[in-house]
Scaffold this active site. Structure first.
Site, mmCIF file in Angstrom:
data_model
loop_
_atom_site.group_PDB
_atom_site.id
_atom_site.type_symbol
_atom_site.label_atom_id
_atom_site.label_comp_id
_atom_site.label_asym_id
_atom_site.label_seq_id
_atom_site.Cartn_x
_atom_site.Cartn_y
_atom_site.Cartn_z
ATOM 1 N N HIS A 210 6.685 8.879 -9.011
ATOM 2 C CA HIS A 210 5.581 8.604 -8.088
ATOM 3 C C HIS A 210 4.336 9.388 -8.495
ATOM 4 C CE1 HIS A 210 3.977 8.368 -3.736
ATOM 5 N NE2 HIS A 210 3.804 7.205 -4.324
ATOM 6 N N HIS A 214 0.600 7.755 -10.260
ATOM 7 C CA HIS A 214 -0.751 7.987 -9.740
ATOM 8 C C HIS A 214 -1.637 8.731 -10.732
ATOM 9 C CE1 HIS A 214 -0.586 6.262 -5.724
ATOM 10 N NE2 HIS A 214 0.671 6.648 -5.669
ATOM 11 N N HIS A 239 5.643 -0.243 -5.148
ATOM 12 C CA HIS A 239 6.092 0.235 -3.838
ATOM 13 C C HIS A 239 7.079 -0.745 -3.193
ATOM 14 C CE1 HIS A 239 2.581 2.899 -4.355
ATOM 15 N NE2 HIS A 239 3.254 3.716 -3.577
ATOM 16 N N GLU A 351 -4.667 -0.077 -0.838
ATOM 17 C CA GLU A 351 -4.353 1.252 -1.392
ATOM 18 C C GLU A 351 -5.239 2.363 -0.856
ATOM 19 O OE1 GLU A 351 -3.576 3.497 -5.623
ATOM 20 O OE2 GLU A 351 -4.681 1.638 -5.605
ATOM 21 N N HIS A 370 -1.151 7.988 5.795
ATOM 22 C CA HIS A 370 -0.481 9.138 5.188
ATOM 23 C C HIS A 370 -1.014 10.438 5.781
ATOM 24 C CE1 HIS A 370 2.128 8.244 1.608
ATOM 25 N NE2 HIS A 370 1.657 7.025 1.830
ATOM 26 N N HIS A 406 5.524 2.474 4.251
ATOM 27 C CA HIS A 406 5.435 1.446 3.221
ATOM 28 C C HIS A 406 6.198 0.181 3.594
ATOM 29 C CE1 HIS A 406 2.872 3.064 0.097
ATOM 30 N NE2 HIS A 406 3.229 4.240 0.578
#
Length: 712
Positions: A210, A214, A239, A351, A370, A406
């Site tokens: 993960h 990114h 995801h 996103e 988040h 998610h």
């Protein structure tokens, strides 16, 4: 003295809190630091410091004294403050720093600027930006980043090991140190049902994947770094696949599938106590007790203010765009969410990176959600607390709530996919091609049986143990693993001429929580991609053999558990060097297979062969590593498959398709398989490394969709 090189820049990652004037690495490499590069607190004693530590160096790297650009924006974050690129202000700082690092004309200039920044800027901001720059600079394509778990091990493992590790380093000579074992269950017990799948959520390789994804796909920075081919669709698909894998693990452990987090004003029943300490900030990561409620955020220290209603407003606008199949642009015009690129646009909106087509209108829904969760314990900063694990991409997947968030996000993508027509028989078929047999073979197991178990592996903490004696200091973790296996696929080519096919392999649970058959539209959302590759199909009968270690999704086992300073191949051994310098982005090989159950978990293995002439992308084929392509794409190239990601399961089935068997066409085959878990610890079987082509096992001349590509 030597001038700096690309590989020397990796020394900047060594012991992040130790100043640069302390020799780095096991070889004790020093830096010839210009006096003005020292941080302010060391300037008055510069001569004594440089002389003292310079004398301890076995080799010295020279640094140019360059003109330093304006660093006021990245320097506005305190050196030991928490950093998160989910926070808009932090994203802008990181984007500026990435831009500066990428803008350095030579590697030598980059080394000098990075050396100047290292002891001045926020530690985590600096390492994030430098990592993004290294991943994207063409003149550093042969440089492999050290594992993030080696630099900041406090983000990946039980905090109680670090005082024991320091004691071990100070008391026991380097050659006599024994690994410090971390128990499998250290964050909770199975009294909390969610803990049954903690082995998956807290897996080091899963969380490294993960983090590295990114780095390859940053939120902010120069447009050439952010705007990659099908980036928004990859956000969706990567995801979505993690959700499918996690839901399968839950079913294997007697839990129901994830309930999406749709009511943002209800209490959150899932608690999480991470048992992590930040060695940089010197504080424990905050926990989230049971039944917390999300609050509006007003944190001046983070330049962060938004309400839960803002998130809901962004959600409603995104749903409006999905239902109308068009996106409102800042100029008042509309952009269609068409069949080909709509999912990519939607991914960029959700996103949301700088590619969001209308940031002001569609907002930061995913990132704000988040952050609302990660700050729910201190939404207005009255207790001077930082964010919890959901605020950091290195730790977010540890928390059960990540998958509910998610699940909610995935539902939005699935809502869009539901607006598309089901695939026609023509789109699904491959004239003249019939898949006649699928078989899985694993040594010591019955045919069509996948075997899983526990394995113990070591991680070296020495790079992240600041101000401790040198030498390897190991921790030993227990993680899920599986026996290696091969696919044997029979394909008849009755077209009358040779053909090239794309072989697509998926696996999914067969039954739901109640033991009933999953409907096709339920099962397709749980289809786990296992591999994708190309094969030559001669006239008549073909038998294709493929090893599990060749999967287009995964990076090799050694790319998760390794030591960069040991076992390095001879520089003249080009094939060995290529195997050693793994690219880093991709699903961990040891987590390819779901856990299964001790009595044997029934699953369905799906194999489809499609026409490569309709799938291929016409582009160059540069040499280099090519692991993890399905999730990570290809460096400087288009995604190497023209079909939608997840094809053929990304759309609902036709009206007459109730079960998977109703969906199958002649170029498809479904095989019943069993995944059997033995609750024992087995040493890892070391297999022969795949050759450089990695997929050269079909009649010795097959082409491969990811063969010989340079991947991130």
């Amino acid at each position: 003295m030597s001038s700096s090189t690309g590989k020397d820049i990796l020394l900047l990652f060594d012991r992040p809190q130790e100043p640069l004037f302390i020799p780095k690495g096991e070889e004790r490499v020093g830096f010839d630091i210009p006096t003005n590069y020292l941080s302010d607190k060391y300037q008055p004693v510069a001569g004594r410091i440089l002389n003292r530590f310079g004398a301890d160096s076995q080799r010295t790297v020279g640094l140019k004294n360059i003109s330093i650009p304006d660093l006021s924006l990245p320097m506005s974050l305190g050196r030991n403050d928490s950093f998160s690129h989910l926070i808009p202000a932090h994203r802008r700082m990181a984007g500026r720093l990435v831009e500066l690092f990428l803008g350095m004309r030579t590697v030598e200039d980059l080394m000098s600027l990075a050396a100047y920044c290292r002891d001045r800027l926020n530690l985590q901001l600096f390492y994030y930006a430098l990592s993004v720059a290294i991943v994207h600079r063409r003149d550093m394509s042969d440089v492999s980043l050290p594992h993030h778990s080696e630099i900041f091990p406090d983000k990946y493992m039980d905090s109680s090991v670090f005082h024991r590790a320091r004691e071990e380093a100070n008391v026991v000579p380097a050659g006599s140190r024994t690994p410090i074992e971390i128990p499998l269950d250290y964050t909770a017990t199975d009294v909390d049902p969610e803990h049954r799948v903690a082995y998956w959520r807290e897996d080091v390789g899963v969380n490294l994947n993960h983090w590295h994804w990114h780095l390859v796909y940053p939120f902010d920075g120069p447009i050439v770094v952010v705007n990659k081919d099908r980036r928004g669709e990859l956000f969706y698909y990567m995801h979505h696949q993690m959700q499918a894998r996690y839901n399968t693990e839950r079913l294997c452990n007697g839990l129901r599938r994830v309930v999406p987090l749709t009511d943002l004003k209800a209490s959150i029943p899932e608690a999480y106590f991470p048992k992590l300490d930040s060695m940089v900030a010197g504080r424990s990561w905050p926990a989230r007790p049971k039944d917390f409620v999300l609050s509006d955020l007003d944190r001046k220290v983070d330049q962060l203010k938004f309400s839960i209603d803002d998130i809901l407003r962004f959600k409603d606008r995104i749903i409006e765009a999905i239902r109308t199949r068009r996106v409102l642009l800042p100029n008042g015009q509309f952009q269609p969410l068409d069949e080909e690129r709509g999912i990519d646009t939607l991914g960029n909106m959700i996103e949301s990176s700088i590619l969001n087509p209308n940031q002001a209108y569609y907002g930061d829904m995913h990132n704000f959600l988040h952050l609302a969760i990660s700050y729910c314990h201190d939404p207005d900063h009255r207790f001077l607390e930082s964010f919890g694990v959901m605020g950091d991409n290195t730790t977010a997947m540890r928390d059960p709530i990540f998958y509910r968030v998610h699940g909610f996000v995935d539902d939005l993508f699935n809502m869009y996919k539901a607006t598309l027509q089901p695939y026609s028989q023509q789109q699904l078929g491959f004239a003249g091609i019939q898949v006649t047999e699928v078989r899985v073979n694993s040594p010591g197991s019955n045919p069509n049986t996948l075997s899983t178990h526990w394995t113990k592996s070591d991680i070296d903490l020495s790079r992240g143990l600041d101000f401790a004696p040198r030498g390897s200091t190991l921790v030993r973790i227990t993680h899920l693993n599986h026996d290696e296996f091969t696919y044997s696929i029979g394909v008849n080519n009755n077209s009358g001429r040779p053909a090239v096919g794309t072989v697509r392999v998926f696996i999914a649970p067969k039954f739901n929580e109640q033991g009933s058959l999953l409907s096709f539209n339920e099962q397709r959302l749980m289809m786990i991609e296992m591999d994708k590759f190309t094969a030559n199909l001669n006239n008549g009968r073909n038998v294709i053999t493929r090893a599990s270690t060749e999967s287009a999704l995964t990076i090799p086992f050694e790319a998760t558990f390794r030591n960069l300073d040991e076992g390095r191949p001879d520089e003249t051994d080009l094939q060995g060097s290529d195997r050693f310098n793994f690219c880093g982005c991709g699903w961990p090989q040891h987590m390819l297979v779901p856990k299964g159950t001790q009595q044997g978990y029934p699953m369905e293995l799906f194999v489809m062969v499609t026409n490569f002439q309709l799938d291929k992308i016409d582009q160059a084929e540069p040499s280099g590593c090519r692991n993890g392509v399905s999730f990570c794409g290809l460096r400087d190239l288009k995604y190497p498959d023209r079909r939608a990601m997840g094809f053929p399961f990304d759309r609902a089935g036709a009206a007459n398709v109730r079960l998977l068997r109703d969906f199958v066409t002649p170029n498809m085959k479904v095989q019943q398989v069993t995944v059997r878990f033995s609750n024992i610890v087995k040493p890892r079987a070391v297999s022969r490394p795949a050759n450089n082509n990695r997929n050269n096992n079909f009649n010795n001349n097959n082409r491969n969709m990811n063969n010989n590509f340079r991947q991130y």
